[in-house]
Design an enzyme around this catalytic site. Structure first.
Site, PDB file in Angstrom:
ATOM      1  N   SER A   4       3.070  -2.078  -2.709  1.00 28.48           N
ATOM      2  CA  SER A   4       2.668  -0.798  -2.127  1.00 28.48           C
ATOM      3  C   SER A   4       2.145   0.170  -3.170  1.00 28.48           C
ATOM      4  O   SER A   4       2.653   0.233  -4.293  1.00 28.48           O
ATOM      5  CB  SER A   4       3.883  -0.179  -1.418  1.00 28.48           C
ATOM      6  OG  SER A   4       3.617   1.139  -0.994  1.00 28.48           O
ATOM      7  N   ASP A  64       3.352   1.476   3.624  1.00 23.03           N
ATOM      8  CA  ASP A  64       2.984   2.639   4.426  1.00 23.03           C
ATOM      9  C   ASP A  64       1.964   2.279   5.499  1.00 23.03           C
ATOM     10  O   ASP A  64       0.940   1.631   5.233  1.00 23.03           O
ATOM     11  CB  ASP A  64       2.410   3.738   3.532  1.00 23.03           C
ATOM     12  CG  ASP A  64       3.466   4.354   2.631  1.00 23.03           C
ATOM     13  OD1 ASP A  64       4.491   4.807   3.156  1.00 23.03           O
ATOM     14  OD2 ASP A  64       3.266   4.354   1.399  1.00 23.03           O
ATOM     15  N   ASP A 109      -3.266  -2.085   5.669  1.00 23.49           N
ATOM     16  CA  ASP A 109      -4.174  -1.281   6.500  1.00 23.49           C
ATOM     17  C   ASP A 109      -5.249  -0.553   5.730  1.00 23.49           C
ATOM     18  O   ASP A 109      -6.234  -0.093   6.323  1.00 23.49           O
ATOM     19  CB  ASP A 109      -3.363  -0.249   7.280  1.00 23.49           C
ATOM     20  CG  ASP A 109      -2.828   0.861   6.385  1.00 23.49           C
ATOM     21  OD1 ASP A 109      -3.130   2.045   6.641  1.00 23.49           O
ATOM     22  OD2 ASP A 109      -2.109   0.560   5.418  1.00 23.49           O
ATOM     23  N   LYS A 147      -2.481  -5.014  -6.690  1.00 25.10           N
ATOM     24  CA  LYS A 147      -2.018  -5.753  -5.507  1.00 25.10           C
ATOM     25  C   LYS A 147      -2.531  -7.193  -5.557  1.00 25.10           C
ATOM     26  O   LYS A 147      -1.776  -8.145  -5.295  1.00 25.10           O
ATOM     27  CB  LYS A 147      -2.479  -5.060  -4.220  1.00 25.10           C
ATOM     28  CG  LYS A 147      -1.738  -3.764  -3.933  1.00 25.10           C
ATOM     29  CD  LYS A 147      -1.953  -3.300  -2.503  1.00 25.10           C
ATOM     30  CE  LYS A 147      -1.094  -2.094  -2.180  1.00 25.10           C
ATOM     31  NZ  LYS A 147      -1.053  -1.777  -0.732  1.00 25.10           N
ATOM     32  N   ASP A 165       1.933  -4.684   2.559  1.00 21.77           N
ATOM     33  CA  ASP A 165       1.850  -3.262   2.274  1.00 21.77           C
ATOM     34  C   ASP A 165       3.006  -2.568   3.001  1.00 21.77           C
ATOM     35  O   ASP A 165       3.567  -3.126   3.953  1.00 21.77           O
ATOM     36  CB  ASP A 165       0.500  -2.740   2.784  1.00 21.77           C
ATOM     37  CG  ASP A 165       0.351  -1.250   2.644  1.00 21.77           C
ATOM     38  OD1 ASP A 165       0.699  -0.708   1.589  1.00 21.77           O
ATOM     39  OD2 ASP A 165      -0.121  -0.623   3.616  1.00 21.77           O
TER      40      ASP A 165
END
Length: 298
Positions: free
Chosen positions: A176, A90, A244, A221, A88
Site C-alpha cells: 500500500s 485503501d 484501484d 509495488k 492494495d
C-alpha cells in the site's frame, strides 16, 4: 478448453438466460463455447471457451450484458488458482482512503481528497502528491489515527478472499501507498502474512508532516510483487494482484491475474480484468473456487 470466462454478480443477479446469451455471443465470434458451470447459484458461473482471445471474450460479454450488474473475467484454464495474493489497501481491502479520513480531523478532507483522486487517476505524481498531503496534516494529533481506524470498514468479501487463499497455500500480503499504522492492523485482522507500506513520522504525539524514506510507490509495488514471487519460487503467472489506483497498474499488468477493483478510469481502461459490481469474492470465483470451498473468515 484453453480459457474460462467467469461471470460474477451480486447474489441473485445472475441467471441461466444471461449465461446462454453470453455463450451465444462467444459462439457468434467463432469461439468453441462450452456448457456454463455454476460456481455459486445465481451469483457466479464459468463458461469454458477456445478459439477466441480473452479480450475479445470480455468485450463480447460486456456488450451482451449491457447495464446488467455482472462482471466478466477471462483467465487461462491452466493455473487458475494463484499462490500469491498482493493487495492494495485503501479503497480495495478497506472501503475508504485512510489519509482522506484522517484529514477530516484537520478540516481538510475535501481538499486532500481532491488531490488523492487526481493522484489515483494518474494525473499527479504519486510521491509528490503523498508528500504534499501529509505535509498539510503537520501538527494533527496522533489520536486522529485511532479515530480513523475505528471508523474504517473492511470491504465485503475481503475476509473470505484472504482466508480461502491462505487455507489453500497462498502467501497473502498487503502492499500500500498508505501507512503502516493502518496496514498492520488490517493485516492482523484479516490474516495477511505480511504488509508493506509507508511510515508516517510522529513527533511529541503529533504528525510531523513527513513520510519516512523510502516511499512505497508504483515502482515499489511492482518490485514487491517480483521479490515475493522470487522468494516463494513462483512465476508471476501464479500471482493475483488487486487495486484501484494508478500506482497499482504496474503490478496489475505484471501478475497472472491482475484485477482492477472499483477502479479509477485510467486503471479500469488499462487492466486486463476488472470488478465493478460483485464483492471481493469475485477474485475467488475467477480462480475457479466454488461457493462451498470459500471460507467466510473470522
Amino acid at each position: 478448453m484453453s480459457h474460462i470466462l467467469t461471470l460474477v454478480a451480486p447474489a441473485g443477479d445472475l441467471d441461466t438466460p444471461t449465461l446462454a446469451r453470453v455463450r451465444a455471443a462467444l459462439a457468434a465470434l467463432g469461439a468453441d463455447a462450452g456448457t456454463p458451470d455454476w460456481l455459486a447459484e445465481a451469483e457466479a458461473a464459468d463458461i469454458p471457451f477456445a478459439g477466441l482471445a480473452p479480450e475479445q471474450a470480455i468485450a463480447a460479454a460486456r456488450a451482451t450484458l449491457g447495464e446488467a450488474p455482472v462482471d466478466a473475467i477471462a483467465t487461462l484454464s491452466e493455473g487458475r488458482r494463484k499462490r500469491l495474493l498482493l493487495a492494495d489497501m485503501d479503497s480495495t481491502i478497506v472501503t475508504t482512503e485512510t489519509l482522506d479520513e484522517m484529514a477530516a480531523f484537520a478540516g481538510l478532507k475535501e481538499r486532500i481528497a481532491g488531490i488523492t483522486r487526481r493522484s489515483m487517476n494518474g494525473e499527479l505524481d504519486f510521491r509528490a502528491a503523498l508528500i504534499e498531503r501529509v505535509g498539510m496534516l503537520k501538527g494533527l494529533d496522533e489520536s486522529a489515527l485511532q479515530r480513523t481506524w475505528e471508523a474504517t470498514e473492511i470491504t465485503p468479501g475481503a475476509q473470505a478472499l484472504v482466508a480461502t487463499m491462505r487455507a489453500n497455500g497462498a502467501h497473502c500480503a498487503i502492499v500500500s501507498g498508505g501507512f503502516t499504522w493502518f496496514t498492520g492492523r488490517v493485516a492482523e485482522r484479516l490474516g495477511f502474512h505480511a504488509h508493506y507500506s509507508n511510515t508516517l513520522e510522529l513527533a511529541d504525539g503529533k504528525l510531523a508532516g513527513t513520510v519516512a524514506e523510502p516511499i512505497l510507490d508504483r515502482d515499489a509495488k511492482l518490485a514487491t510483487l517480483k521479490r515475493l514471487a522470487a522468494e516463494h519460487g513462483l512465476p508471476l503467472s501464479a500471482a493475483l494482484t488487486v487495486g484501484d489506483g494508478a500506482n497499482d497498474l504496474a503490478m496489475l499488468q505484471a501478475a497472472g491475474l491482475g484485477v482492477a477493483w472499483r477502479a479509477k478510469p485510467v486503471v479500469a481502461a488499462a487492466a486486463r480484468a476488472r470488478v465493478d459490481h460483485a464483492d471481493l469474492r469475485a477474485l475467488l470465483f475467477a480462480q475457479g473456487y466454488r461457493a462451498a470451498e470459500i471460507i467466510p473468515g473470522a
